[in-house]
Design a protein around this motif. Structure first.
Motif, short mmCIF file in Angstrom:
data_model
loop_
_atom_site.label_atom_id
_atom_site.label_comp_id
_atom_site.label_asym_id
_atom_site.label_seq_id
_atom_site.Cartn_x
_atom_site.Cartn_y
_atom_site.Cartn_z
N VAL A 1 -6.86 9.17 -10.25
CA VAL A 1 -6.81 8.34 -9.04
C VAL A 1 -8.18 8.21 -8.41
CG1 VAL A 1 -4.40 8.89 -8.59
CG2 VAL A 1 -6.20 10.34 -7.61
N THR A 2 -9.10 9.11 -8.75
CA THR A 2 -10.45 9.02 -8.21
C THR A 2 -11.23 7.86 -8.81
OG1 THR A 2 -11.26 10.60 -9.88
CG2 THR A 2 -10.54 11.50 -7.77
N ASN A 3 -10.75 7.30 -9.92
CA ASN A 3 -11.41 6.14 -10.51
C ASN A 3 -11.15 4.85 -9.74
OD1 ASN A 3 -12.36 7.75 -12.61
ND2 ASN A 3 -10.66 7.25 -13.98
N ALA A 4 -10.13 4.85 -8.89
CA ALA A 4 -9.74 3.64 -8.17
C ALA A 4 -10.73 3.31 -7.07
CB ALA A 4 -8.34 3.80 -7.58
N ASP A 5 -10.95 2.03 -6.87
CA ASP A 5 -11.83 1.53 -5.82
C ASP A 5 -10.98 0.75 -4.83
OD1 ASP A 5 -13.75 0.42 -4.20
OD2 ASP A 5 -15.07 -0.17 -5.85
N VAL A 6 -11.12 1.09 -3.54
CA VAL A 6 -10.30 0.43 -2.51
C VAL A 6 -10.58 -1.07 -2.45
CG1 VAL A 6 -11.98 0.80 -0.67
CG2 VAL A 6 -9.54 0.65 -0.11
N ALA A 7 -11.73 -1.50 -2.95
CA ALA A 7 -12.05 -2.92 -2.94
C ALA A 7 -11.13 -3.72 -3.85
CB ALA A 7 -13.50 -3.13 -3.36
N TYR A 8 -10.48 -3.04 -4.82
CA TYR A 8 -9.58 -3.73 -5.73
C TYR A 8 -8.20 -3.95 -5.14
CZ TYR A 8 -13.08 -2.16 -9.16
OH TYR A 8 -14.23 -1.91 -9.84
N PHE A 9 -7.85 -3.24 -4.08
CA PHE A 9 -6.49 -3.26 -3.55
C PHE A 9 -6.02 -4.66 -3.13
CE2 PHE A 9 -6.21 1.51 -2.28
CZ PHE A 9 -6.20 1.83 -3.63
N PRO A 10 -6.87 -5.49 -2.49
CA PRO A 10 -6.39 -6.83 -2.12
C PRO A 10 -5.96 -7.67 -3.32
CG PRO A 10 -8.36 -6.29 -0.88
CD PRO A 10 -8.20 -5.22 -1.92
N ILE A 11 -6.46 -7.35 -4.50
CA ILE A 11 -6.07 -8.06 -5.71
C ILE A 11 -4.91 -7.35 -6.41
CG2 ILE A 11 -6.84 -8.86 -7.98
CD1 ILE A 11 -9.66 -9.00 -6.84
N VAL A 12 -5.02 -6.03 -6.48
CA VAL A 12 -4.05 -5.24 -7.24
C VAL A 12 -2.67 -5.26 -6.59
CG1 VAL A 12 -3.45 -2.90 -7.96
CG2 VAL A 12 -5.78 -3.74 -8.27
N ILE A 13 -2.62 -5.01 -5.29
CA ILE A 13 -1.32 -4.85 -4.61
C ILE A 13 -0.47 -6.12 -4.73
CG2 ILE A 13 -0.21 -4.49 -2.38
CD1 ILE A 13 -2.44 -2.52 -1.70
N PRO A 14 -0.99 -7.33 -4.45
CA PRO A 14 -0.14 -8.52 -4.63
C PRO A 14 0.35 -8.69 -6.07
CG PRO A 14 -2.05 -9.06 -3.30
CD PRO A 14 -2.30 -7.70 -3.85
N ILE A 15 -0.52 -8.44 -7.05
CA ILE A 15 -0.11 -8.59 -8.46
C ILE A 15 1.02 -7.62 -8.79
CG2 ILE A 15 -0.86 -8.31 -10.85
CD1 ILE A 15 -3.61 -9.27 -10.05
N VAL A 16 0.84 -6.37 -8.38
CA VAL A 16 1.84 -5.34 -8.69
C VAL A 16 3.16 -5.62 -7.98
CG1 VAL A 16 2.39 -2.89 -8.41
CG2 VAL A 16 0.12 -3.58 -9.20
N VAL A 17 3.09 -6.01 -6.72
CA VAL A 17 4.32 -6.28 -5.96
C VAL A 17 5.07 -7.47 -6.56
CG1 VAL A 17 5.21 -7.06 -3.73
CG2 VAL A 17 3.49 -5.26 -3.82
N ILE A 18 4.35 -8.53 -6.89
CA ILE A 18 5.01 -9.72 -7.45
C ILE A 18 5.61 -9.41 -8.82
CG2 ILE A 18 4.61 -12.05 -8.32
CD1 ILE A 18 2.52 -12.40 -6.12
N ALA A 19 4.82 -8.78 -9.70
CA ALA A 19 5.31 -8.46 -11.05
C ALA A 19 6.48 -7.48 -10.99
CB ALA A 19 4.18 -7.89 -11.90
#
Length: 352
Positions: free
Chosen positions: A207-225
């Motif tokens: 989880v330390t590899n994750a960057d908070v800057a990716y969340f605005p892209i990741v969260i919508p994709i994950v929620v929709i899929a």
């Protein structure tokens, strides 16, 4: 009119007969209560472990101005665990259903191998500085795009042709993954020790590899899929019965399989690009979910797998971080237990 009938020499009431004939996702009320008990326990356990990760052993007092920034950094890790649990659990359960095989995992399609090859190629051709600089939204989208493109080409070629064959697709995926792993392994052997150490940190899922800057892209994709996959649960129940049965019920089996695999590709690509490869985590969560859910209905298996996956991640990080003081080996421990369960299932079934 009598409300009692005789069946097999035993008197039973009409109400009991109606209850037996009632279509349900569970075999009995006891199984239903067992499901909700386990689901509640995993949700509560995951929330308690997440709260422990946020507040336990926090070196900053609550009334300190620095308390909120520290907690915010820890919240990033919790959100990452939620994303990883959702992606890995739903993708693996759905993959087992469309392939009609509970041993193989989505990683067989080469997501982990492609991620490893991309990271290794950056260091091999451009040096460790290029790998460190290979960050940001564009780099993340590039990795996700390559993984999804590879999987879509694989599906489009092997599932839409005249001789469409799911087993052939899996075989080709395994061959591609093995080839990519061999290439990346060869390149890693040519690296300097310092470059190898930097690269190795990226090749372990954390989880330390994750960057908070990716969340605005990741969260919508994950929620929709994830939502689309959950809404597809009823159709997926039929697809899991096999091509012949699905066709009998009027379901386009090939189209349903491709649709499900596309959603699986999105979830697996996002998870792998965000935190790194977790080969056996999804298999571990899915296998345990089948045991405690006691149903084949995906509307119930999906939430159980998600809750169990989040509980496994939060509890593992809590104990390894606060009790054993070794947070860097969490992914190794999870993969170890997942691999052991994988071997146990194979030895019990004695076949793939």
């Amino acid at each position: 009119m009598s409300t009692v009938m005789e069946r097999d020499g035993v008197e039973v009431s009409i109400g009991e007969l109606r209850e037996e004939r009632h279509a349900s996702a569970f075999q009995s009320k006891r199984a239903s209560r067992r499901y909700w008990l386990f689901l509640s326990a995993f949700i509560l356990g995951g929330l308690l472990c997440a709260l422990g990760l946020l507040l336990y052993n926090n070196p900053v007092p609550v009334d300190s101005p620095s308390f909120v920034p520290v907690v915010e950094r820890r919240i990033v890790a919790i959100v990452t665990m939620l994303i990883a649990a959702l992606c890995q659990s739903l993708a693996t359960v759905a993959f087992h259903s469309v392939t009609n095989n509970r041993i193989i995992t989505p990683s067989l399609l080469g997501f982990d191998a492609l991620y490893s090859t991309i990271q290794t190629s950056m260091v091999f051709f451009f040096g460790a500085g290029a790998l460190i600089g290979f960050s940001g939204t564009s780099a993340f989208l590039t990795q996700v795009g390559l993984m999804v493109t590879m999987s879509l080409l694989l599906y489009g070629w092997l599932l839409s042709g005249k001789y469409a064959n799911l087993q052939l697709m899996l075989l080709i995926g395994i061959i591609i993954g093995t080839g990519l792993n061999s290439v990346s392994s060869f390149m890693r052997r040519m690296l300097a020790p310092s470059e190898f150490d930097i690269l190795q940190a990226r090749l372990f899922g954390s989880v330390t590899n994750a960057d908070v800057a990716y969340f605005p892209i990741v969260i919508p994709i994950v929620v929709i899929a994830g939502t689309l996959l959950f809404l597809f649960s009823n159709r997926l129940n039929i697809v899991a019965l096999g091509k012949d049965v699905a066709t009998t019920f009027g379901v386009n089996h090939r189209r349903s399989v491709i649709y499900t695999l596309v959603l699986i590709s999105l979830l697996m690509s996002v998870s792998t690009a965000l935190i790194g490869p977790l080969t056996f985590f999804g298999f571990l969560v899915a296998t345990l979910s089948y045991q405690v859910a006691s149903t084949y209905d995906h509307k119930y298996v999906f939430p159980m797998a998600f809750a169990l996956g989040f509980f496994v991640l939060t509890s593992a990080y809590f104990f390894m971080y606060h009790i054993f003081q070794t947070p860097s080996v969490v992914s190794v421990i999870i993969e170890l237990f997942g691999g052991l369960i994988f071997l146990a299932v194979i030895l019990r079934k004695r076949s793939l």
